[in-house]
Design a protein around this motif. Sequence first.
Motif, PDB file in Angstrom:
ATOM      1  N   ASP A  54      68.314  49.524  58.423  1.00  0.00           N
ATOM      2  CA  ASP A  54      67.505  50.520  57.713  1.00  0.00           C
ATOM      3  C   ASP A  54      66.088  50.010  57.506  1.00  0.00           C
ATOM      4  OD1 ASP A  54      69.538  52.391  57.535  1.00  0.00           O
ATOM      5  OD2 ASP A  54      70.239  51.646  55.596  1.00  0.00           O
ATOM      6  N   ASP A  55      65.950  48.712  57.238  1.00  0.00           N
ATOM      7  CA  ASP A  55      64.619  48.131  57.039  1.00  0.00           C
ATOM      8  C   ASP A  55      63.793  48.169  58.324  1.00  0.00           C
ATOM      9  OD1 ASP A  55      65.355  47.511  54.416  1.00  0.00           O
ATOM     10  OD2 ASP A  55      66.189  45.584  55.012  1.00  0.00           O
ATOM     11  N   LEU A  56      64.458  48.154  59.475  1.00  0.00           N
ATOM     12  CA  LEU A  56      63.759  48.150  60.764  1.00  0.00           C
ATOM     13  C   LEU A  56      63.338  49.546  61.224  1.00  0.00           C
ATOM     14  CD1 LEU A  56      65.895  45.507  62.715  1.00  0.00           C
ATOM     15  CD2 LEU A  56      63.542  45.231  61.890  1.00  0.00           C
ATOM     16  N   LYS A  57      63.864  50.596  60.613  1.00  0.00           N
ATOM     17  CA  LYS A  57      63.564  51.964  61.058  1.00  0.00           C
ATOM     18  C   LYS A  57      62.073  52.285  61.061  1.00  0.00           C
ATOM     19  CE  LYS A  57      67.976  54.153  60.031  1.00  0.00           C
ATOM     20  NZ  LYS A  57      68.680  55.103  59.147  1.00  0.00           N
ATOM     21  N   PRO A  58      61.316  51.997  59.992  1.00  0.00           N
ATOM     22  CA  PRO A  58      59.881  52.304  60.035  1.00  0.00           C
ATOM     23  C   PRO A  58      59.148  51.537  61.135  1.00  0.00           C
ATOM     24  CG  PRO A  58      60.589  51.913  57.771  1.00  0.00           C
ATOM     25  CD  PRO A  58      61.726  51.515  58.660  1.00  0.00           C
ATOM     26  N   LEU A  59      59.532  50.307  61.377  1.00  0.00           N
ATOM     27  CA  LEU A  59      58.923  49.526  62.461  1.00  0.00           C
ATOM     28  C   LEU A  59      59.213  50.181  63.802  1.00  0.00           C
ATOM     29  CD1 LEU A  59      57.390  46.982  63.440  1.00  0.00           C
ATOM     30  CD2 LEU A  59      59.616  45.808  63.474  1.00  0.00           C
ATOM     31  N   GLY A  60      60.455  50.620  64.006  1.00  0.00           N
ATOM     32  CA  GLY A  60      60.812  51.298  65.250  1.00  0.00           C
ATOM     33  C   GLY A  60      59.992  52.550  65.469  1.00  0.00           C
ATOM     34  N   LEU A  61      59.818  53.353  64.428  1.00  0.00           N
ATOM     35  CA  LEU A  61      59.021  54.577  64.550  1.00  0.00           C
ATOM     36  C   LEU A  61      57.563  54.270  64.858  1.00  0.00           C
ATOM     37  CD1 LEU A  61      60.571  56.673  61.659  1.00  0.00           C
ATOM     38  CD2 LEU A  61      60.575  57.277  64.096  1.00  0.00           C
ATOM     39  N   MET A  62      57.010  53.261  64.190  1.00  0.00           N
ATOM     40  CA  MET A  62      55.621  52.884  64.446  1.00  0.00           C
ATOM     41  C   MET A  62      55.448  52.430  65.896  1.00  0.00           C
ATOM     42  SD  MET A  62      53.479  49.902  64.653  1.00  0.00           S
ATOM     43  CE  MET A  62      54.116  48.607  63.637  1.00  0.00           C
ATOM     44  N   VAL A  68      53.848  56.076  72.807  1.00  0.00           N
ATOM     45  CA  VAL A  68      53.436  57.415  73.248  1.00  0.00           C
ATOM     46  C   VAL A  68      51.911  57.496  73.286  1.00  0.00           C
ATOM     47  CG1 VAL A  68      53.431  59.867  72.655  1.00  0.00           C
ATOM     48  CG2 VAL A  68      55.569  58.567  72.562  1.00  0.00           C
ATOM     49  N   ALA A  69      51.250  56.966  72.280  1.00  0.00           N
ATOM     50  CA  ALA A  69      49.779  56.969  72.264  1.00  0.00           C
ATOM     51  C   ALA A  69      49.222  56.178  73.441  1.00  0.00           C
ATOM     52  CB  ALA A  69      49.258  56.400  70.951  1.00  0.00           C
ATOM     53  N   ALA A  70      49.827  55.041  73.761  1.00  0.00           N
ATOM     54  CA  ALA A  70      49.358  54.211  74.875  1.00  0.00           C
ATOM     55  C   ALA A  70      49.539  54.917  76.213  1.00  0.00           C
ATOM     56  CB  ALA A  70      50.098  52.876  74.886  1.00  0.00           C
ATOM     57  N   LEU A  71      50.504  55.827  76.278  1.00  0.00           N
ATOM     58  CA  LEU A  71      50.755  56.579  77.510  1.00  0.00           C
ATOM     59  C   LEU A  71      50.007  57.912  77.535  1.00  0.00           C
ATOM     60  CD1 LEU A  71      54.560  55.799  77.894  1.00  0.00           C
ATOM     61  CD2 LEU A  71      52.682  54.935  79.307  1.00  0.00           C
ATOM     62  N   GLY A  72      49.073  58.109  76.621  1.00  0.00           N
ATOM     63  CA  GLY A  72      48.229  59.300  76.643  1.00  0.00           C
ATOM     64  C   GLY A  72      48.442  60.262  75.503  1.00  0.00           C
ATOM     65  N   GLY A  73      49.459  60.046  74.672  1.00  0.00           N
ATOM     66  CA  GLY A  73      49.644  60.867  73.487  1.00  0.00           C
ATOM     67  C   GLY A  73      50.592  62.043  73.616  1.00  0.00           C
ATOM     68  N   ASP A  74      51.082  62.323  74.819  1.00  0.00           N
ATOM     69  CA  ASP A  74      51.968  63.463  75.032  1.00  0.00           C
ATOM     70  C   ASP A  74      53.393  62.960  75.279  1.00  0.00           C
ATOM     71  OD1 ASP A  74      53.333  65.729  75.800  1.00  0.00           O
ATOM     72  OD2 ASP A  74      52.056  66.170  77.535  1.00  0.00           O
ATOM     73  N   PRO A  75      54.318  63.157  74.331  1.00  0.00           N
ATOM     74  CA  PRO A  75      55.681  62.660  74.515  1.00  0.00           C
ATOM     75  C   PRO A  75      56.396  63.235  75.738  1.00  0.00           C
ATOM     76  CG  PRO A  75      55.402  63.583  72.304  1.00  0.00           C
ATOM     77  CD  PRO A  75      54.137  63.829  73.064  1.00  0.00           C
ATOM     78  N   SER A  76      55.964  64.398  76.203  1.00  0.00           N
ATOM     79  CA  SER A  76      56.649  65.031  77.332  1.00  0.00           C
ATOM     80  C   SER A  76      56.450  64.278  78.650  1.00  0.00           C
ATOM     81  CB  SER A  76      56.209  66.484  77.484  1.00  0.00           C
ATOM     82  OG  SER A  76      54.879  66.560  77.952  1.00  0.00           O
ATOM     83  N   LEU A 111      60.345  61.227  70.804  1.00  0.00           N
ATOM     84  CA  LEU A 111      60.337  61.981  72.057  1.00  0.00           C
ATOM     85  C   LEU A 111      60.952  63.374  71.908  1.00  0.00           C
ATOM     86  CD1 LEU A 111      61.268  59.139  74.573  1.00  0.00           C
ATOM     87  CD2 LEU A 111      59.000  60.082  74.040  1.00  0.00           C
ATOM     88  N   GLY A 112      61.395  63.724  70.729  1.00  0.00           N
ATOM     89  CA  GLY A 112      61.911  65.068  70.505  1.00  0.00           C
ATOM     90  C   GLY A 112      63.356  65.251  70.889  1.00  0.00           C
ATOM     91  N   GLY A 113      64.179  64.231  70.717  1.00  0.00           N
ATOM     92  CA  GLY A 113      65.616  64.393  70.931  1.00  0.00           C
ATOM     93  C   GLY A 113      66.103  64.069  72.318  1.00  0.00           C
ATOM     94  N   ALA A 114      65.589  63.026  72.941  1.00  0.00           N
ATOM     95  CA  ALA A 114      66.107  62.598  74.245  1.00  0.00           C
ATOM     96  C   ALA A 114      67.615  62.393  74.140  1.00  0.00           C
ATOM     97  CB  ALA A 114      65.406  61.308  74.675  1.00  0.00           C
ATOM     98  N   ALA A 166      61.380  44.656  71.111  1.00  0.00           N
ATOM     99  CA  ALA A 166      60.610  45.376  72.125  1.00  0.00           C
ATOM    100  C   ALA A 166      61.151  46.780  72.347  1.00  0.00           C
ATOM    101  CB  ALA A 166      60.634  44.608  73.441  1.00  0.00           C
ATOM    102  N   LEU A 167      60.226  47.701  72.589  1.00  0.00           N
ATOM    103  CA  LEU A 167      60.527  49.042  73.084  1.00  0.00           C
ATOM    104  C   LEU A 167      59.717  49.248  74.353  1.00  0.00           C
ATOM    105  CD1 LEU A 167      60.343  51.285  69.864  1.00  0.00           C
ATOM    106  CD2 LEU A 167      62.360  50.217  70.892  1.00  0.00           C
ATOM    107  N   VAL A 168      60.308  49.947  75.316  1.00  0.00           N
ATOM    108  CA  VAL A 168      59.641  50.219  76.592  1.00  0.00           C
ATOM    109  C   VAL A 168      59.770  51.703  76.908  1.00  0.00           C
ATOM    110  CG1 VAL A 168      59.758  49.820  79.102  1.00  0.00           C
ATOM    111  CG2 VAL A 168      59.997  47.891  77.520  1.00  0.00           C
ATOM    112  N   MET A 169      58.694  52.287  77.430  1.00  0.00           N
ATOM    113  CA  MET A 169      58.716  53.667  77.923  1.00  0.00           C
ATOM    114  C   MET A 169      58.020  53.709  79.278  1.00  0.00           C
ATOM    115  SD  MET A 169      57.737  55.985  74.615  1.00  0.00           S
ATOM    116  CE  MET A 169      58.672  55.893  73.091  1.00  0.00           C
TER     117      MET A 169
END
Length: 194
Positions: A54-62, A68-76, A111-114, A166-169
Amino acid sequence: MPEPELRKFLTVVEEIHHEGGPRAEKPLLRAAAVAVIRNPFAGRYEPEIQGFMDDLKPLGLMMARRLVAALGGDPSVVEGYGKGAIVGAAGELEHGALWHAPGGYAMREVLGGAKAIVPSAKKVGGVGARLDVPVTHVNASYVRSHFDSMEVGLNDAPRADEMLLALVMTTGPRIHSRAGGLEAGDIKGEDGLR
């Protein structure tokens, strides 16, 4: 538990134009967000650790929002994702497993529910350790063109009492994908697999 103690953060974007074949009209982008945090369980066995998720959730969202911002800002535009953790030597593999839910659900939410499960890798490693974070399609794990990975790591992390998360997209399939199998255009979207 208190919020994770962050020491370092990195966002990186790879632009892949070709891998020896023809130049792509649009390059494949792979992005990683990497956070180095103090491991609150380092140096001891702690039987009850689930609360740290639960403590890691805000970090994950950030981290997911930064990707998404680094990839141009559009989650689609995001078609692939993955997550991983390297636990410093004073920790244990199970500490890295605590990243599964907060990292995965953060990306799904942003990403809106992948639909597909977020693939992952974790290990215990020393300073400078690297990790290949596996990637699959965001809505169907069996889309072979999107089976990929991105290497992550930092030269000074994780220290023994830290974790590297790490997270990767990615924005599409491997740049010269031609190994057959289920194509992204043929996804039925029923179960996260096909």
